[in-house]
Scaffold this motif. Structure first.
Motif, PDB file in Angstrom:
ATOM      1  N   PRO A 141       0.959  -1.102   0.173  1.00 49.42           N
ATOM      2  CA  PRO A 141      -0.529  -0.298  -0.209  1.00 49.42           C
ATOM      3  C   PRO A 141       0.511   1.638   0.210  1.00 49.42           C
ATOM      4  O   PRO A 141       1.961   1.618   0.155  1.00 49.42           O
ATOM      5  N   PRO A 142       0.706   2.475  -0.316  1.00 48.02           N
ATOM      6  CA  PRO A 142       0.946   3.532  -0.101  1.00 48.02           C
ATOM      7  C   PRO A 142       2.073   4.257   0.747  1.00 48.02           C
ATOM      8  O   PRO A 142       1.232   3.569   2.233  1.00 48.02           O
ATOM      9  N   PRO A 143       3.282   4.625   1.545  1.00 49.00           N
ATOM     10  CA  PRO A 143       3.218   5.041   2.467  1.00 49.00           C
ATOM     11  C   PRO A 143       2.719   5.657   3.454  1.00 49.00           C
ATOM     12  O   PRO A 143       2.908   7.403   2.534  1.00 49.00           O
ATOM     13  N   GLU A 144       1.932   5.448   4.479  1.00 47.60           N
ATOM     14  CA  GLU A 144       0.998   6.572   4.563  1.00 47.60           C
ATOM     15  C   GLU A 144       1.054   6.600   6.707  1.00 47.60           C
ATOM     16  O   GLU A 144       1.160   5.452   6.691  1.00 47.60           O
ATOM     17  N   LYS A 145       2.016   7.628   7.130  1.00 51.83           N
ATOM     18  CA  LYS A 145       1.898   7.780   8.238  1.00 51.83           C
ATOM     19  C   LYS A 145       1.241   7.429   9.026  1.00 51.83           C
ATOM     20  O   LYS A 145      -0.484   7.934   9.317  1.00 51.83           O
ATOM     21  N   ARG A 146       0.535   6.550  10.039  1.00 51.09           N
ATOM     22  CA  ARG A 146      -0.614   5.990  10.661  1.00 51.09           C
ATOM     23  C   ARG A 146      -0.839   7.480  11.961  1.00 51.09           C
ATOM     24  O   ARG A 146      -2.366   7.280  12.525  1.00 51.09           O
ATOM     25  N   GLN A 147      -0.254   7.999  12.065  1.00 51.17           N
ATOM     26  CA  GLN A 147      -0.036   9.507  13.474  1.00 51.17           C
ATOM     27  C   GLN A 147      -0.851   9.908  12.311  1.00 51.17           C
ATOM     28  O   GLN A 147      -1.993  10.496  13.523  1.00 51.17           O
ATOM     29  N   PHE A 148      -1.162  10.509  11.055  1.00 48.21           N
ATOM     30  CA  PHE A 148      -1.745  10.899  10.662  1.00 48.21           C
ATOM     31  C   PHE A 148      -3.049  10.669  10.013  1.00 48.21           C
ATOM     32  O   PHE A 148      -3.752  11.186   9.299  1.00 48.21           O
ATOM     33  N   LEU A 190       6.650   2.719   9.922  1.00 49.55           N
ATOM     34  CA  LEU A 190       5.064   4.191   9.830  1.00 49.55           C
ATOM     35  C   LEU A 190       4.479   4.162  10.342  1.00 49.55           C
ATOM     36  O   LEU A 190       3.038   4.670  10.829  1.00 49.55           O
ATOM     37  N   GLY A 191       4.265   2.812  11.517  1.00 53.03           N
ATOM     38  CA  GLY A 191       3.221   2.662  12.306  1.00 53.03           C
ATOM     39  C   GLY A 191       3.325   3.239  13.535  1.00 53.03           C
ATOM     40  O   GLY A 191       3.927   4.807  13.345  1.00 53.03           O
ATOM     41  N   MET A 192       2.144   3.299  15.031  1.00 52.98           N
ATOM     42  CA  MET A 192       1.510   4.472  15.510  1.00 52.98           C
ATOM     43  C   MET A 192       2.953   4.021  16.568  1.00 52.98           C
ATOM     44  O   MET A 192       3.251   4.844  17.387  1.00 52.98           O
ATOM     45  N   MET A 193       3.353   2.796  16.724  1.00 55.20           N
ATOM     46  CA  MET A 193       4.662   2.610  17.832  1.00 55.20           C
ATOM     47  C   MET A 193       6.344   3.438  17.179  1.00 55.20           C
ATOM     48  O   MET A 193       7.294   2.991  17.927  1.00 55.20           O
ATOM     49  N   ARG A 232      -4.358   2.205  13.692  1.00 50.45           N
ATOM     50  CA  ARG A 232      -5.398   2.458  13.272  1.00 50.45           C
ATOM     51  C   ARG A 232      -5.755   1.966  12.012  1.00 50.45           C
ATOM     52  O   ARG A 232      -5.317   2.164  10.887  1.00 50.45           O
ATOM     53  N   ARG A 233      -5.790   0.497  11.816  1.00 56.12           N
ATOM     54  CA  ARG A 233      -6.028  -0.008  11.000  1.00 56.12           C
ATOM     55  C   ARG A 233      -7.077  -0.858  10.840  1.00 56.12           C
ATOM     56  O   ARG A 233      -7.689  -1.613  12.221  1.00 56.12           O
ATOM     57  N   ASN A 234      -7.633  -1.292   9.613  1.00 55.56           N
ATOM     58  CA  ASN A 234      -9.009  -2.319   9.670  1.00 55.56           C
ATOM     59  C   ASN A 234      -8.352  -3.378  10.009  1.00 55.56           C
ATOM     60  O   ASN A 234      -7.387  -4.207   9.118  1.00 55.56           O
ATOM     61  N   PHE A 235      -8.909  -4.543   9.652  1.00 55.80           N
ATOM     62  CA  PHE A 235      -9.419  -6.205   9.680  1.00 55.80           C
ATOM     63  C   PHE A 235      -8.876  -6.126   7.971  1.00 55.80           C
ATOM     64  O   PHE A 235      -9.093  -5.943   7.153  1.00 55.80           O
ATOM     65  N   HIS A 277       6.930  10.139  16.800  1.00 58.59           N
ATOM     66  CA  HIS A 277       5.899  11.447  15.847  1.00 58.59           C
ATOM     67  C   HIS A 277       7.004  11.756  15.455  1.00 58.59           C
ATOM     68  O   HIS A 277       7.762  12.130  15.096  1.00 58.59           O
ATOM     69  N   GLU A 278       6.249  12.597  14.270  1.00 57.16           N
ATOM     70  CA  GLU A 278       6.920  13.722  13.815  1.00 57.16           C
ATOM     71  C   GLU A 278       5.977  14.324  14.488  1.00 57.16           C
ATOM     72  O   GLU A 278       4.677  14.903  14.273  1.00 57.16           O
ATOM     73  N   TYR A 279       6.600  15.650  14.616  1.00 54.69           N
ATOM     74  CA  TYR A 279       6.678  17.084  15.308  1.00 54.69           C
ATOM     75  C   TYR A 279       6.024  17.735  14.071  1.00 54.69           C
ATOM     76  O   TYR A 279       6.942  17.825  13.456  1.00 54.69           O
ATOM     77  N   THR A 280       4.925  18.090  14.000  1.00 55.63           N
ATOM     78  CA  THR A 280       4.403  19.221  12.761  1.00 55.63           C
ATOM     79  C   THR A 280       3.841  20.431  12.934  1.00 55.63           C
ATOM     80  O   THR A 280       3.426  21.313  12.636  1.00 55.63           O
TER      81      THR A 280
END
Length: 154
Positions: free
Chosen positions: A50-57, A84-87, A70-73, A90-93
């Motif tokens: 899948p496309p790289p998307e950080k779970r934080q966002f 890219l996971g929640m653990m 933050r993911r579905n089964f 974090h990116e400080y934006t």
């Protein structure tokens, strides 16, 4: 203490044996043209990445199967899930780099300004020299003693 290798019970025959030299066997594999034309640009066995998307966002209030991650089964995870996971960190934006440098510059200016004000208004000597009657000449040991100011000299 006795040196341990001297105590070790090893026969002396290992000193007289020559080391065995084993033949080196190499194995050369050749790729046929059919194997070289495999269409797998990601080199991951055909896994649909899948496309790289950080779970934080991702939306934290959506109805996720796994609320913490933050993911579905059954949703495929990216091969860089550990980044890219929640653990992951974090990116400080909330502060842009320009604003961060500005705030750091304000801090340095304030500290150096406070140091300058203290240097200007801080007295050179915190107290005035204390005067003693007779200059403590006799108490300090006589004529060659360390000088202490007397009340007449002030």
């Amino acid at each position: 203490m006795i040196y341990r290798p001297l105590i070790a019970a090893r026969p002396l025959s290992h000193l007289f044996l020559k080391p065995r030299i084993l033949p080196v066997r190499t194995q050369i594999r050749c790729l046929s043209e059919a194997e070289a034309d495999v269409e797998d640009p990601g080199m991951n066995g055909g896994y649909i990445n899948p496309p790289p998307e950080k779970r934080q966002f991702r939306d934290p209030y959506a109805d996720w199967w796994d609320k913490q991650e933050r993911r579905n089964f059954g949703e495929p995870v990216h091969e860089d899930h550990d980044i890219l996971g929640m653990m992951s960190p974090h990116e400080y934006t909330h502060v842009t780099p320009a604003k961060g440098f500005f705030l750091f510059g304000c801090f340095v200016t304030a500290v150096l300004g406070l140091c300058g004000v203290v240097r200007i208004y801080y007295p050179d000597r915190p107290t005035t020299p204390k005067l003693y009657p007779g200059g403590l000449d006799r108490e300090l040991g006589g004529k060659g003693a360390v000088w202490a100011p007397s009340d007449e000299e002030a």
